[in-house]
Design an enzyme around this catalytic site. Structure first.
Site, PDB file in Angstrom:
ATOM      1  N   ASP A 158       0.789  -1.116  -0.037  1.00 22.20           N
ATOM      2  CA  ASP A 158       0.137   0.010  -0.043  1.00 22.20           C
ATOM      3  C   ASP A 158       0.898   1.301   0.074  1.00 22.20           C
ATOM      4  OD1 ASP A 158      -2.973   1.065   0.368  1.00 22.20           O
ATOM      5  OD2 ASP A 158      -1.793   2.025   2.142  1.00 22.20           O
ATOM      6  N   ASP A 200      -1.887   9.540 -10.658  1.00 20.64           N
ATOM      7  CA  ASP A 200      -1.643   8.424 -11.573  1.00 20.64           C
ATOM      8  C   ASP A 200      -0.326   8.152 -11.925  1.00 20.64           C
ATOM      9  OD1 ASP A 200      -4.396   8.120 -11.325  1.00 20.64           O
ATOM     10  OD2 ASP A 200      -4.804   9.209 -13.369  1.00 20.64           O
ATOM     11  N   GLU A 257      -4.819   2.227  -4.232  1.00 18.58           N
ATOM     12  CA  GLU A 257      -3.407   2.308  -4.182  1.00 18.58           C
ATOM     13  C   GLU A 257      -2.800   1.035  -3.581  1.00 18.58           C
ATOM     14  OE1 GLU A 257      -4.870   4.680  -0.472  1.00 18.58           O
ATOM     15  OE2 GLU A 257      -5.426   4.411  -2.752  1.00 18.58           O
TER      16      GLU A 257
END
Length: 290
Positions: A138, A155, A181
């Site tokens: 993560d 992004d 994410e």
């Protein structure tokens, strides 16, 4: 003119000096169908129509039928053309299949592929001496990245992180986007220490990347939880869901320890890898007993 046959008007029989009948394009005589030429072209036309609709499997079968029919004729160039067409459809089908398994933003594998492949790998490893590791990764404080720099740069950060995660992965390993994410690294045929080392190296690689070149002041780190399963012939098989739950609990431990860390289990104890190892006292008790 017409002739009478049994009292009904019918077409007058053709004479030898009559010109041959010219059929419109696409029309074939019964003789064509009988010798296979017309049927082959029919199969090819159907295949083209099916391919344009994305029905690759059915199109492939029709092209194979056309190839079989034409292979008995005296025109060898047509079967060769059909072989090229079959190969083209195979490639397009493979490309479409691959695209359906990829995340559109990061080009990593998607959740669909993860679910399918992880289940297959666990089944293959059941009852063997081969270990399988799953790491749930993560990005730390990623919402702040989006809020501060915007989603377009966010992004780009995701894309770069995936590149860094996939760099130098062992043979057979892959990266998949789990959602948002979060990403999953699947590491088959690997020892526990080697799996932790792979993830710790990836964490360090992300931390050391020159993010400020992408945007002034930008810092990006990741946290990961590494769950390793090593089943034997006597042990119960582990499901993909169970292993992901274990990795998620270890990811929680890495986050609670201060982030930018890799958590793993050694026996019944949860530990942190690399430079985060000194934070041992910060691991939540409930996770350590998970």
């Amino acid at each position: 003119m017409t002739g009478l046959r049994n009292g009904f008007a019918g077409p007058e029989p053709l004479r030898d000096d009559d010109p041959p009948t010219v059929l419109p394009p696409g029309r074939r005589t019964r003789q064509d169908l009988a010798n296979g030429t017309g049927m082959a072209e029919l199969h090819e036309s159907i295949a083209s129509l099916l391919a344009s609709q994305g029905q690759w499997r059915q199109a492939y079968h029709h092209l194979r039928s056309a190839l079989n029919l034409m292979s008995t004729t005296d025109t060898p160039r047509v079967p060769e053309q059909l072989r090229h067409e079959v190969n083209r459809l195979r490639r397009e089908h493979a490309e479409a299949r691959e695209q359906s398994l990829r995340d559109t933003l990061t080009a990593s594998y998607n959740r669909r592929y993860l679910d399918e492949r992880l289940a297959d790998l666990l089944a293959e490893h059941a009852g063997t001496n081969d270990g399988l590791a799953v790491a749930l990764v993560d990005l730390d404080w990623f919402k702040q990245v989006n809020d501060t720099y915007g989603h377009l740069l966010g992004d780009r950060v995701l894309q770069r992180v995936v590149d860094l995660l996939q760099e130098a992965l062992p043979t057979g390993a892959f990266c998949a986007r789990y959602g948002g994410e979060e990403f999953v690294l699947v590491l088959p045929n690997i020892k526990p220490a080697a799996a932790v080392a792979v993830c710790e190296t990836a964490r360090s690689r992300v931390e050391r990347f020159p993010w400020a070149q992408m945007a002034p002041g930008l810092l990006v780190t990741i946290s990961a939880g590494v769950a390793h399963e090593h089943t034997t012939a006597d042990s119960a098989p582990v499901s993909a869901e169970q292993q992901l739950i274990s990795a998620d609990a270890l990811l929680y431990a890495a986050k609670q320890s201060g982030r930018n860390a890799v958590a793993y289990r050694s026996g019944s104890e949860v530990r942190l890898a690399g430079i985060a190892a000194g934070r041992r006292d910060t691991i939540p008790r409930r996770v350590a007993g998970y």
